[in-house]
Design an enzyme around this catalytic site. Structure first.
Site, PDB file in Angstrom:
ATOM      1  N   ARG A 145       0.828  -1.205   0.000  1.00 31.51           N
ATOM      2  CA  ARG A 145       0.000   0.000   0.000  1.00 31.51           C
ATOM      3  C   ARG A 145       0.869   1.264   0.000  1.00 31.51           C
ATOM      4  O   ARG A 145       0.518   2.270  -0.613  1.00 31.51           O
ATOM      5  CB  ARG A 145      -0.921   0.002   1.220  1.00 31.51           C
ATOM      6  CG  ARG A 145      -2.011   1.037   1.182  1.00 31.51           C
ATOM      7  CD  ARG A 145      -2.995   0.811   0.045  1.00 31.51           C
ATOM      8  NE  ARG A 145      -3.809  -0.354   0.287  1.00 31.51           N
ATOM      9  CZ  ARG A 145      -4.453  -1.025  -0.675  1.00 31.51           C
ATOM     10  NH1 ARG A 145      -4.346  -0.650  -1.920  1.00 31.51           N
ATOM     11  NH2 ARG A 145      -5.183  -2.065  -0.389  1.00 31.51           N
ATOM     12  N   GLU A 148       1.897   1.695  -3.428  1.00 35.28           N
ATOM     13  CA  GLU A 148       0.757   2.111  -4.232  1.00 35.28           C
ATOM     14  C   GLU A 148       0.538   3.623  -4.134  1.00 35.28           C
ATOM     15  O   GLU A 148       0.141   4.274  -5.112  1.00 35.28           O
ATOM     16  CB  GLU A 148      -0.504   1.370  -3.780  1.00 35.28           C
ATOM     17  CG  GLU A 148      -1.720   1.646  -4.640  1.00 35.28           C
ATOM     18  CD  GLU A 148      -2.951   0.939  -4.117  1.00 35.28           C
ATOM     19  OE1 GLU A 148      -3.629   0.296  -4.923  1.00 35.28           O
ATOM     20  OE2 GLU A 148      -3.229   1.027  -2.903  1.00 35.28           O
ATOM     21  N   SER A 171      16.317  13.597  -0.019  1.00 33.95           N
ATOM     22  CA  SER A 171      17.243  12.584   0.482  1.00 33.95           C
ATOM     23  C   SER A 171      16.528  11.558   1.347  1.00 33.95           C
ATOM     24  O   SER A 171      15.638  11.893   2.130  1.00 33.95           O
ATOM     25  CB  SER A 171      18.352  13.249   1.306  1.00 33.95           C
ATOM     26  OG  SER A 171      19.211  12.273   1.872  1.00 33.95           O
TER      27      SER A 171
END
Length: 204
Positions: A145, A148, A171
């Site tokens: 997730r 995603e 960074s």
């Protein structure tokens, strides 16, 4: 799928929204990479995360040592982090061999977990070999997730960051992160904050 690149934004994830996904990516065929065993903790009955044995071949020798002591002491990462004076995610990264422990970390871990300091000094010596624990693409639903989110919003993040900072990257080395819980009338919400130094591209 592009590699995961965290952004300096607070990302809100409704815990109730973590459901199996339908896509061309293969569904999980092995056990979740983290096994959760729910025990009454010393920290307000919070769940205690223990080590999934299937991960051990990918982890350093320090990981089983630390997790076994954590389970025996029935401690959450929150409780350990308070003793070490560090963020929970940073402490969890130490347990998975993804961060370097300072001499002070080792001393405090020895005291909190009841492990011989010499054992930890030996097992936590050297530079971490990062990134070995994760399948690509990730199979564990909660970890997927997170990918995603970047898959869906990556270019939106990039556009906004470029407008605010110019041409560069955030960074993941000069970096910190934390996880917080919020509760309102709609339920529980996970708040993940990623904070990284902005690195402009050099002209040459």
């Amino acid at each position: 799928m592009p590699p995961f690149s965290p952004f300096a934004l607070s990302t809100r994830l409704a815990t109730r929204a973590i459901v199996p996904f339908a896509s061309s990516i293969a569904r999980p065929t092995i056990a979740h990479t983290i096994s959760r065993h729910f025990h009454p903790s010393k920290m307000a009955n919070k769940p205690i995360v223990t080590l999934d044995a299937s991960l051990i071949p990918r982890l350093p020798a320090s990981s089983p040592t630390l997790f076994e002591a954590k389970k025996a002491k029935n401690l959450t990462f929150e409780a350990i982090a308070k003793e070490l004076g560090r963020e929970e995610v940073a402490v969890a990264a130490l347990f998975y061999g993804q961060a370097q422990a300072s001499p002070e970390d080792i001393q405090k871990l020895s005291q909190v977990l009841g492990i011989q300091q010499s054992t930890l000094e030996d097992q936590l010596a050297g530079i971490p070999d990062r990134g070995r624990t994760l399948d690509m693409p990730p199979r564990e639903p909660l970890i997927y997730r997170l990918f995603e989110i970047v898959q869906n919003y990556g270019y939106a993040y990039k556009a906004v960051l470029n407008e605010k900072f110019g041409d560069g990257i955030m960074s993941a080395i000069s970096f910190s992160t934390k996880v917080e819980k919020e509760t309102d009338e709609k339920g529980d919400w996970a708040v993940i904050t990623l904070r990284g130094k902005w690195l402009p591209y050099s002209r040459f």
